[in-house]
Motif scaffolding. Sequence first.
Motif, PDB file in Angstrom:
ATOM      1  N   ARG A  72       0.840  -1.205   0.000  1.00 60.16           N
ATOM      2  CA  ARG A  72       0.000   0.000   0.000  1.00 60.16           C
ATOM      3  C   ARG A  72       0.872   1.251   0.000  1.00 60.16           C
ATOM      4  O   ARG A  72       1.928   1.301   0.634  1.00 60.16           O
ATOM      5  CB  ARG A  72      -0.940  -0.014   1.216  1.00 60.16           C
ATOM      6  N   THR A  74       0.529   5.862  -1.231  1.00 60.49           N
ATOM      7  CA  THR A  74      -0.272   6.971  -1.739  1.00 60.49           C
ATOM      8  C   THR A  74       0.522   7.696  -2.810  1.00 60.49           C
ATOM      9  O   THR A  74       1.708   7.964  -2.639  1.00 60.49           O
ATOM     10  CB  THR A  74      -0.644   7.932  -0.598  1.00 60.49           C
ATOM     11  N   ASP A 108      -8.192   4.150  -3.659  1.00 59.59           N
ATOM     12  CA  ASP A 108      -9.217   4.741  -2.814  1.00 59.59           C
ATOM     13  C   ASP A 108      -9.878   5.894  -3.562  1.00 59.59           C
ATOM     14  O   ASP A 108      -9.203   6.834  -4.009  1.00 59.59           O
ATOM     15  CB  ASP A 108      -8.604   5.246  -1.508  1.00 59.59           C
ATOM     16  N   GLY A 111     -13.236   7.207  -0.254  1.00 63.80           N
ATOM     17  CA  GLY A 111     -13.467   6.258   0.820  1.00 63.80           C
ATOM     18  C   GLY A 111     -13.857   4.872   0.374  1.00 63.80           C
ATOM     19  O   GLY A 111     -14.035   3.982   1.198  1.00 63.80           O
ATOM     20  N   THR A 112     -13.968   4.655  -0.928  1.00 68.97           N
ATOM     21  CA  THR A 112     -14.302   3.333  -1.461  1.00 68.97           C
ATOM     22  C   THR A 112     -13.133   2.808  -2.277  1.00 68.97           C
ATOM     23  O   THR A 112     -12.557   3.543  -3.088  1.00 68.97           O
ATOM     24  CB  THR A 112     -15.554   3.407  -2.357  1.00 68.97           C
ATOM     25  N   GLN A 113     -12.781   1.550  -2.080  1.00 68.02           N
ATOM     26  CA  GLN A 113     -11.705   0.942  -2.849  1.00 68.02           C
ATOM     27  C   GLN A 113     -12.248   0.479  -4.201  1.00 68.02           C
ATOM     28  O   GLN A 113     -13.169  -0.330  -4.262  1.00 68.02           O
ATOM     29  CB  GLN A 113     -11.114  -0.234  -2.081  1.00 68.02           C
ATOM     30  N   ARG A 141      -4.112   9.537  -4.353  1.00 67.18           N
ATOM     31  CA  ARG A 141      -4.987   8.462  -3.887  1.00 67.18           C
ATOM     32  C   ARG A 141      -4.159   7.335  -3.287  1.00 67.18           C
ATOM     33  O   ARG A 141      -2.982   7.158  -3.623  1.00 67.18           O
ATOM     34  CB  ARG A 141      -5.849   7.921  -5.033  1.00 67.18           C
ATOM     35  N   THR A 142      -4.807   6.568  -2.431  1.00 68.89           N
ATOM     36  CA  THR A 142      -4.153   5.418  -1.819  1.00 68.89           C
ATOM     37  C   THR A 142      -4.305   4.213  -2.735  1.00 68.89           C
ATOM     38  O   THR A 142      -5.404   3.920  -3.207  1.00 68.89           O
ATOM     39  CB  THR A 142      -4.758   5.125  -0.443  1.00 68.89           C
ATOM     40  N   TYR A 172      -4.879   1.119   8.306  1.00 67.69           N
ATOM     41  CA  TYR A 172      -6.230   0.595   8.295  1.00 67.69           C
ATOM     42  C   TYR A 172      -6.972   1.088   9.544  1.00 67.69           C
ATOM     43  O   TYR A 172      -6.365   1.341  10.597  1.00 67.69           O
ATOM     44  CB  TYR A 172      -6.214  -0.926   8.316  1.00 67.69           C
ATOM     45  N   ARG A 204     -11.682  -4.615   2.237  1.00 61.44           N
ATOM     46  CA  ARG A 204     -12.026  -3.347   1.578  1.00 61.44           C
ATOM     47  C   ARG A 204     -13.303  -2.755   2.160  1.00 61.44           C
ATOM     48  O   ARG A 204     -13.424  -1.539   2.315  1.00 61.44           O
ATOM     49  CB  ARG A 204     -12.201  -3.563   0.071  1.00 61.44           C
ATOM     50  N   ASP A 207     -12.304  -2.115   6.122  1.00 65.45           N
ATOM     51  CA  ASP A 207     -11.013  -1.443   6.303  1.00 65.45           C
ATOM     52  C   ASP A 207     -10.218  -2.048   7.466  1.00 65.45           C
ATOM     53  O   ASP A 207      -9.866  -1.367   8.423  1.00 65.45           O
ATOM     54  CB  ASP A 207     -11.193   0.070   6.515  1.00 65.45           C
TER      55      ASP A 207
END
Length: 357
Positions: A72, A74, A108, A111-113, A141-142, A172, A204, A207
């Motif tokens: 992970r 950003t 991301d 807030g949604t993957q 974005r992540t 997380y 996902r 989280d």
Amino acid sequence: MADITVADKNFIVETKIDLTGFTFRSVLEPPFKIHGVFYDGDRFRRIPRDVAEATSRGVLQLHANTAGGRVRFTTDAQYVIVKAVLDNVARMSHFSLTGTASLDMYVDADGTQVYCGTFIPPYNVENAFISKIELYGKEKRTVTVNMPIYSDLMWLEIGLPEGASLEAAPDYTYAEPVVFYGSSITQGGCASRPGNTYQEILSRAIDFDYINLGFSGSAKAEDPMIDYLAGLEMSAFVLDYDYNAPNLTHLQNTHEKLFLAVRKAHPDMPILITSRPRTRLLDWEERRKECVEATYKNAVARGDVNVWYIPGDQLIPLDMIDMAKVDGGHPNDLGFMYMARTMEPVIREMLMEGKNA
């Protein structure tokens, strides 16, 4: 059969990628964060090699498969390239190469993957491949890159365009991992790609971090494995151990033993017990289900308030079972989605209870 790419160019897997203008970094370097696996100087592993050797030949063969492994970070990069070095690439008649040996990527978005693409190896991959995914826009974005389910990953580099930002991903919400122990279904067979295992779907949605300790055909709750599981630091434990027990007697001798060992080490930790995810059970499977249920009922009778149970025959709806399995046993993506949807409210409750304890 002739090469399908001659007839349909959409099936071409591009491996000749122009690397000009990209900077490559090992995922072992900050600010990349690795979850679900660790690197020991030779390859990524899910458990230490000595534990695998002490457990069984099957666990030794599978313990470095990177099911549940994630990287992970950003970035505002418009492109992401992976350079992956593989070993023990699995090829099966009922399991796609995108499931056994690919990596896939999510970003991301508010807030949604969101799924962005799959880093697909060529069919004849032996030990390494390069793959590229384009992201739309240049906002920060992540990114989550999921590792292969049924292959060993010996080395991984991420390439980003020169000048692109690179920062650490946020933690997380539930940073201490949930540990899943079980069979080939737990490991992820037969999802079409890594992001479609039920653990990753759940991660996902809720989280949470997690460790996938599914061992195909080899989850038999041996003493070394029991000791290892009991010693892990985790926020919750999912005991999906039924399919691989060679017979009912073995299951009776080991199932509650494993539960009690983990409970002794973690007196107040949430534990979820499930039986095999089969909807139509034969008589001998019903007896195994009763054994698994006994572990749960005995815990409740002892006053354990941090144990949950989902019957495996409720994980996938009966009216969908014919479309949710690859071979009658292993779920496809639809099957894993149903499993995750059934488990999600329970695991949400478990993690909230654990957080408030």
